[in-house]
Design a protein around this motif. Sequence first.
Motif, short mmCIF file in Angstrom:
data_model
loop_
_atom_site.label_atom_id
_atom_site.label_comp_id
_atom_site.label_asym_id
_atom_site.label_seq_id
_atom_site.Cartn_x
_atom_site.Cartn_y
_atom_site.Cartn_z
N ALA A 118 38.00 51.90 19.29
CA ALA A 118 38.97 51.42 20.28
C ALA A 118 38.29 50.52 21.31
O ALA A 118 38.83 49.47 21.69
N LEU A 119 37.09 50.92 21.77
CA LEU A 119 36.37 50.12 22.76
C LEU A 119 36.00 48.76 22.19
O LEU A 119 36.21 47.72 22.83
N ARG A 120 35.47 48.75 20.98
CA ARG A 120 35.05 47.50 20.37
C ARG A 120 36.24 46.59 20.06
O ARG A 120 36.16 45.37 20.23
N TYR A 121 37.31 47.18 19.60
CA TYR A 121 38.53 46.41 19.35
C TYR A 121 39.03 45.79 20.66
O TYR A 121 39.40 44.61 20.72
N GLY A 122 39.04 46.62 21.71
CA GLY A 122 39.50 46.12 23.00
C GLY A 122 38.65 44.99 23.54
O GLY A 122 39.17 44.00 24.05
N LEU A 123 37.33 45.13 23.41
CA LEU A 123 36.44 44.08 23.88
C LEU A 123 36.67 42.78 23.11
O LEU A 123 36.74 41.69 23.71
N ARG A 124 36.77 42.90 21.80
CA ARG A 124 36.96 41.70 20.98
C ARG A 124 38.26 40.98 21.32
O ARG A 124 38.29 39.74 21.40
N HIS A 125 39.31 41.73 21.53
CA HIS A 125 40.61 41.09 21.72
C HIS A 125 40.91 40.76 23.18
O HIS A 125 41.76 39.91 23.45
N ALA A 126 40.22 41.39 24.11
CA ALA A 126 40.44 41.09 25.52
C ALA A 126 39.61 39.91 26.00
O ALA A 126 40.03 39.14 26.87
N LEU A 127 38.42 39.74 25.41
CA LEU A 127 37.48 38.76 25.95
C LEU A 127 37.57 37.38 25.33
O LEU A 127 37.25 36.38 25.99
N VAL A 128 37.95 37.29 24.07
CA VAL A 128 37.76 36.03 23.35
C VAL A 128 38.86 35.00 23.57
O VAL A 128 38.68 33.83 23.25
N ALA A 135 44.75 36.71 32.32
CA ALA A 135 45.90 37.54 32.69
C ALA A 135 45.47 38.98 32.95
O ALA A 135 45.90 39.62 33.93
N LEU A 136 44.59 39.50 32.07
CA LEU A 136 44.09 40.86 32.26
C LEU A 136 43.22 40.95 33.52
O LEU A 136 43.26 41.97 34.23
N LEU A 137 42.46 39.90 33.80
CA LEU A 137 41.62 39.88 34.99
C LEU A 137 42.47 39.94 36.26
O LEU A 137 42.17 40.72 37.19
N LYS A 138 43.53 39.15 36.30
CA LYS A 138 44.42 39.16 37.48
C LYS A 138 45.07 40.53 37.65
O LYS A 138 45.20 41.03 38.78
N MET A 139 45.48 41.14 36.54
CA MET A 139 46.06 42.47 36.61
C MET A 139 45.04 43.48 37.13
O MET A 139 45.35 44.35 37.96
N GLY A 140 43.80 43.37 36.64
CA GLY A 140 42.74 44.27 37.08
C GLY A 140 42.43 44.12 38.55
O GLY A 140 42.15 45.12 39.24
N GLN A 141 42.50 42.88 39.07
CA GLN A 141 42.23 42.66 40.49
C GLN A 141 43.33 43.25 41.37
O GLN A 141 43.06 43.75 42.45
N VAL A 142 44.56 43.22 40.85
CA VAL A 142 45.67 43.83 41.60
C VAL A 142 45.52 45.35 41.65
O VAL A 142 45.72 45.98 42.69
N PHE A 143 45.16 45.94 40.51
CA PHE A 143 45.03 47.39 40.41
C PHE A 143 43.56 47.82 40.37
O PHE A 143 43.19 48.74 39.66
N ARG A 144 42.74 47.13 41.15
CA ARG A 144 41.29 47.32 41.12
C ARG A 144 40.84 48.79 41.24
O ARG A 144 39.96 49.23 40.51
N GLN A 183 34.22 32.75 31.09
CA GLN A 183 33.73 31.99 32.24
C GLN A 183 34.85 31.31 33.04
O GLN A 183 34.82 31.34 34.27
N PRO A 184 35.87 30.71 32.40
CA PRO A 184 36.94 30.09 33.19
C PRO A 184 37.66 31.07 34.11
O PRO A 184 38.18 30.67 35.16
N GLY A 185 37.69 32.36 33.74
CA GLY A 185 38.31 33.36 34.60
C GLY A 185 37.37 33.92 35.64
O GLY A 185 37.73 34.07 36.81
N LEU A 186 36.14 34.23 35.23
CA LEU A 186 35.18 34.88 36.12
C LEU A 186 34.49 33.91 37.06
O LEU A 186 34.15 34.25 38.20
N SER A 187 34.26 32.69 36.61
CA SER A 187 33.56 31.69 37.43
C SER A 187 34.12 30.30 37.14
O SER A 187 33.45 29.45 36.54
N PRO A 188 35.36 30.04 37.55
CA PRO A 188 36.02 28.78 37.19
C PRO A 188 35.34 27.55 37.77
O PRO A 188 35.56 26.44 37.29
#
Length: 413
Positions: A118-128, A135-144, A183-188
């Motif tokens: 599950a972790l590896r699947y999540g990493l592959r599909h969330a990051l690439v 979108a996930l990053l913005k959601m995470g920042q809201v619910f940090r 990178q475009p999300g973390l350091s645009p």
Amino acid sequence: MQTHFTDADLQKPHIREADRVLRTCVHCGFCNATCPTYQLLGDERDGPRGRIYLMKELLESRDDDDQVTKETQLHLDRCLTCRNCETTCPSGVEYHKLLDIGRAEVDRRVGRTPKERALRYGLRHALVEPRRFQALLKMGQVFRPLVPGALRDKMPAKPVDPGTRPEGKQHARQMLILEGCVQPGLSPNTNAATARVLDRLGIGLTPAPEAGCCGAIDYHLNAQEAGRQRMRDNIDAWWPHVEAGCEAIVQTASGCGAFVKEYGEMLEDDPEYAEKAQRISALAKDLVEILREEDLEALKVDASRKLAFHCPCTLQHAQRLNGVGENVLTRLGFNLTPVRDAHLCCGSAGTYSVTQPELAKQLRDNKLDALEAGNPEVIVTANIGCQTHLDGAGRTRVRHWVEIVDEALGQAG
């Protein structure tokens, strides 16, 4: 190293390649002296020489051999793939190629727990996918407060505003740039700053929005065919620009750059893409490679800041560009503080800081102690993974070096 593969085994391409790599190893153990995980754990099986023996036993054994266990998998998982051992090795052992083979084989034999899958699947599909990740990053920042600590530390509270990015079409010299996936999300600001610095040097960046993730995340999480498909997709996206005379494909994340430079090797058996992949790998250049050939002194940078440079493993060990980033910054006039044990990994290593958080944190803290010893104003690096991992400690600010150069150019007028 002597091997005992049967003739039938050697008909398999991955076994034939493993046999070639294994036979170059002379058991000297020099690699252990510079291996970050061996230094932390002191276990031969957590150093390159021990892992080589584990992979040799794995690959020579039968499918039903009960000696292949989760413990073998654990020791291979703990490897950072920093390739420090390859820099140290006097025999030229291509350890990372053997590791890719060994990891795929042990996963096939032993499998993964549901949690690991599950972790590896999540990493592959969330990051690439950049849009999905942002979108996930913005959601995470809201619910940090609800985000697990290992991930929360990697989320910037407020990235630097990228500002205006020059179009660059007016320049005769044109290059492509791999925008990256996280990178475009973390350091645009990183790629925007790159465009502004290159614009000052008379170089334009041609957009290629169809190009996506370089493929490294999939490949190193043992979804190797998915990684190869991403390579092919990127080659298709870049090829019209290559045919039009593109000078280079600029990489601002050294992890991506190291991977793209190996497209030619990884697709050498693909009749449709082998030749194109070789050409793409030849065109791939880290940003420090571009700048070292330019007249940097003419830029008149206001280089008043005191910096510590963290050279990523993918820049110094994979791309063999150790010292080039430091030289570029020194030529620009920056004061660089000395960094002890600069060859050691910071613990980021792609997704390693998520899959092996305890070891990654120890390595991060050791690296920050070394980087901060000279009291720099800011730490700079050349890879988004290192940047977010180190910056997540909340100590000295960590940024991409090109952002500091861009700001210094603005101050200089």
